[in-house]
Design an enzyme around this catalytic site. Structure first.
Site, mmCIF file in Angstrom:
data_model
loop_
_atom_site.group_PDB
_atom_site.id
_atom_site.type_symbol
_atom_site.label_atom_id
_atom_site.label_comp_id
_atom_site.label_asym_id
_atom_site.label_seq_id
_atom_site.Cartn_x
_atom_site.Cartn_y
_atom_site.Cartn_z
ATOM 1 N N LYS A 89 0.817 -1.224 0.000
ATOM 2 C CA LYS A 89 0.000 0.000 0.000
ATOM 3 C C LYS A 89 0.849 1.272 0.000
ATOM 4 C CE LYS A 89 -3.226 -2.782 -0.311
ATOM 5 N NZ LYS A 89 -3.862 -3.001 -1.625
ATOM 6 N N LYS A 133 -2.417 1.855 9.192
ATOM 7 C CA LYS A 133 -2.834 0.838 8.226
ATOM 8 C C LYS A 133 -1.717 -0.162 7.970
ATOM 9 C CE LYS A 133 -6.013 3.768 5.615
ATOM 10 N NZ LYS A 133 -6.423 4.230 4.273
ATOM 11 N N GLY A 174 -8.462 -3.300 2.219
ATOM 12 C CA GLY A 174 -9.808 -3.729 2.590
ATOM 13 C C GLY A 174 -10.171 -3.494 4.042
ATOM 14 N N GLU A 179 -1.532 7.617 8.208
ATOM 15 C CA GLU A 179 -2.140 8.625 7.338
ATOM 16 C C GLU A 179 -3.026 9.528 8.175
ATOM 17 O OE1 GLU A 179 -3.253 6.282 3.238
ATOM 18 O OE2 GLU A 179 -4.891 7.122 4.387
ATOM 19 N N ASN A 216 -7.352 -1.917 -6.552
ATOM 20 C CA ASN A 216 -7.667 -3.340 -6.578
ATOM 21 C C ASN A 216 -7.353 -3.860 -7.968
ATOM 22 O OD1 ASN A 216 -8.679 -3.309 -3.911
ATOM 23 N ND2 ASN A 216 -10.583 -2.445 -4.681
ATOM 24 N N ARG A 253 -8.042 -6.455 -9.679
ATOM 25 C CA ARG A 253 -8.888 -7.610 -10.026
ATOM 26 C C ARG A 253 -10.230 -7.076 -10.506
ATOM 27 N NH1 ARG A 253 -9.564 -6.765 -4.413
ATOM 28 N NH2 ARG A 253 -11.706 -6.146 -4.001
HETATM 29 C C1 MV4 Z 1 -9.243 5.558 5.526
HETATM 30 C C2 MV4 Z 1 -10.355 6.147 6.152
HETATM 31 C C3 MV4 Z 1 -10.221 7.425 6.606
HETATM 32 N N1 MV4 Z 1 -9.049 8.074 6.473
HETATM 33 N N2 MV4 Z 1 -8.113 6.247 5.396
HETATM 34 C C4 MV4 Z 1 -11.235 1.284 4.797
HETATM 35 C C5 MV4 Z 1 -10.871 0.278 3.754
HETATM 36 C C6 MV4 Z 1 -9.489 0.567 3.343
HETATM 37 N N3 MV4 Z 1 -9.367 0.452 1.924
HETATM 38 C C7 MV4 Z 1 -9.243 1.956 3.815
HETATM 39 N N4 MV4 Z 1 -10.355 2.359 4.611
HETATM 40 C C8 MV4 Z 1 -10.421 3.603 5.154
HETATM 41 N N5 MV4 Z 1 -9.305 4.326 5.029
HETATM 42 C C9 MV4 Z 1 -8.022 7.469 5.884
HETATM 43 N N6 MV4 Z 1 -6.870 8.120 5.784
HETATM 44 C C10 MV4 Z 1 -11.521 5.418 6.284
HETATM 45 C C11 MV4 Z 1 -11.554 4.133 5.819
HETATM 46 C C12 MV4 Z 1 -12.772 3.446 6.086
HETATM 47 C C13 MV4 Z 1 -13.638 3.096 5.087
HETATM 48 C C14 MV4 Z 1 -13.344 3.373 3.783
HETATM 49 C C15 MV4 Z 1 -14.221 3.021 2.805
HETATM 50 C C16 MV4 Z 1 -15.387 2.385 3.141
HETATM 51 C C17 MV4 Z 1 -15.703 2.095 4.430
HETATM 52 C C18 MV4 Z 1 -14.821 2.453 5.429
HETATM 53 C C19 MV4 Z 1 -15.162 2.170 6.738
HETATM 54 C C20 MV4 Z 1 -14.308 2.509 7.697
HETATM 55 C C21 MV4 Z 1 -13.117 3.148 7.386
#
Ligand code: MV4
Length: 445
Positions: A116, A158, A164, A200, A290, A292
């Protein structure tokens, strides 16, 4: 074109790929576990081969058995679907080394976007906005504290090898950081075999908006518009729609162009998705790519008329895309509800025998599913049993059509999330398009 493809997956996506192959005149080989001998994908493929016992690790993740199955049946290519081996760079490499075409991007692209941090750095070079954060892994609590105070709380930790949502930790204060940092590393190690994490700026109550990309081996990259996947629960998407209800035409153009530039900059040659967070002020930030085909690809197919799986197979064979960007016209609105065999309130799995199956129908209603009457839904695999997709001229009509289709849909004998979706379609905030990624957590049922 390929003469024969092996599908290294099960359920609705295996069936979806088999259907695309039939339209392309390609013969199909299904692989299945011992538990899946009665599964629809194994019945409708031209050939089917048992590759191991019920647990995924012994069958759908068993690379040796899958490669052997391809060799015995003389398949020329392997389609991995989503999940299982779809984003496994080593598997893509093994396929190539065995003279089999992996229907997906290059192993290098999978590996790049699987890391990532590397993915973030790489798209930045193409001018794509990202949230403030670290350019490297953060190894110690002291380092984490220093970075968090520079970025400003709240921050999010993260997993570098993640994606995901697994192992993510939101940190609101310096006092809570040491514990959350340690937990994030432990979870990253347990889930991905790699404890590396990065930090982040945390974006509060964002929408999840993602752009569908199609590339080929001739350097062409186009987008098929965006999807809004904000309706999630514990990082499991429940409802997806296209287009995103809050994007202006100008912002849509900018976001989608940005995603295309990012994909082009890495020489992306297959179907893929650029995920973004969209904040309250309509700023967008790249999250991850992603590499895929995704569960929710049908909503994009409904509004563009493009068969994403067929294009992906053609691109893997080396054919140029049959569409230029100007050929892509977004028409109407599509919504997908993922129907799971789960308790509709507690979301706990509810496997068992389907007793009575009556799918809805008529104009603008599509069902991607591999279940049938008297089929036994197995406890070994994902609980998603059907995707109900509707298409209509407007979002308002699409919601009504979805509500009607859900009312008609009968899956007897097991608990399903149909009634959960019925409640969402009647929810005022959802109807008004007033949602973000914490919508479900806030929902009063
Ligand atoms: C975040 C975020 C807020 N701020 N990054 C969730 C899945 C993964 N791909 C990254 N995600 C998130 N990253 C920052 N800097 C909030 C989420 C997140 C989220 C993102 C998309 C859909 C649902 C979510 C639920 C909780 C947190």
């Amino acid at each position: 074109m390929f003469h024969k493809i092996l599908i290294a997956n099960r359920g609705e996506i295996a069936l979806r790929i088999i259907r695309a192959c039939k339209e392309l005149g390609i013969r199909t080989v299904a692989v299945h576990s011992t538990a899946d001998a009665d599964a629809l994908h194994a019945k409708v493929a031209d050939e089917s081969i048992c590759i191991g016992r019920a647990p995924s690790a012994e069958s759908y993740l068993n690379m040796k058995a899958i490669i052997s199955a391809a060799e015995v049946t003389d398949a020329e290519a392997i389609h991995p679907g989503y999940g299982f081996l779809a984003e496994n760079a080593e598997f893509a490499e093994i396929c190539q080394n065995c003279g089999l075409t992996f229907i997906g991007p290059t192993a290098e692209n999978i590996r790049l976007m699987g890391d990532k941090i590397a993915g973030r750095q790489s798209v930045t070079k193409a001018g794509v906005p990202i949230l403030p954060g670290t350019k490297d892994n953060v190894a110690t609590v002291d380092e984490a504290q220093k970075i968090a105070s520079e970025i400003g709380f709240p921050v999010i930790i993260k997993a570098t090898a993640g994606g995901g949502g697994k192992g993510m930790k939101v940190v609101h204060s310096p006092a809570s950081l040491p514990n959350l940092f340690a937990t994030a590393r432990a979870e990253a190690r347990a889930s991905f075999g790699n404890a590396d994490v990065y930090i982040e700026k945390y974006c509060e109550q964002p929408r999840h908006v993602e752009v569908q990309i199609l590339g080929d081996k001739h350097g062409n990259v186009i987008h098929l518009g965006e999807r809004d996947c904000s309706i999630q629960r514990r990082h499991q998407k429940l409802i997806e729609e296209a287009p995103c209800p809050v994007l202006t035409p100008a912002l849509r153009k900018e976001l989608c162009q940005c995603a295309v530039e990012a994909a082009r900059s890495i020489g992306y040659s297959s179907a893929g998705t650029m995920e973004f967070l969209l904040d309250k002020n309509n700023n967008y930030y790249f999250m991850e790519m992603n590499t895929r085909v995704q569960v929710e690809h049908p909503v994009t197919e409904m509004i563009t008329g493009v068969d994403i799986i067929k294009e992906q197979i053609r691109a893997a064979y080396g054919e140029p895309l049959r569409y230029q960007q100007k050929d892509i016209k977004i028409q109407g609105h599509a919504i997908e509800c993922r129907i799971n065999a789960e308790d509709p309130v507690k979301f706990t799995p509810s496997p068992g025998k389907v007793e009575g199956y009556h799918p809805p129908g008529v104009l603008g209603v599509r069902i991607d599913s591999a279940i049938y009457d008297q089929y036994t839904i197995l406890p070994h695999y994902d609980s998603m049993v059907a995707k109900l997709i509707v298409h209509a001229d407007t979002r308002e009509e699409a919601i009504k059509r979805m509500a009607r289709a859900l009312d008609e849909f009968i899956i007897g004998g097991v608990k399903t999330t149909i009634e959960f979706h019925q409640r969402i379609m009647a929810n005022k905030d959802f109807i008004e398009g007033n949602v973000d990624t914490s919508f479900i957590e806030r929902l009063k049922l």
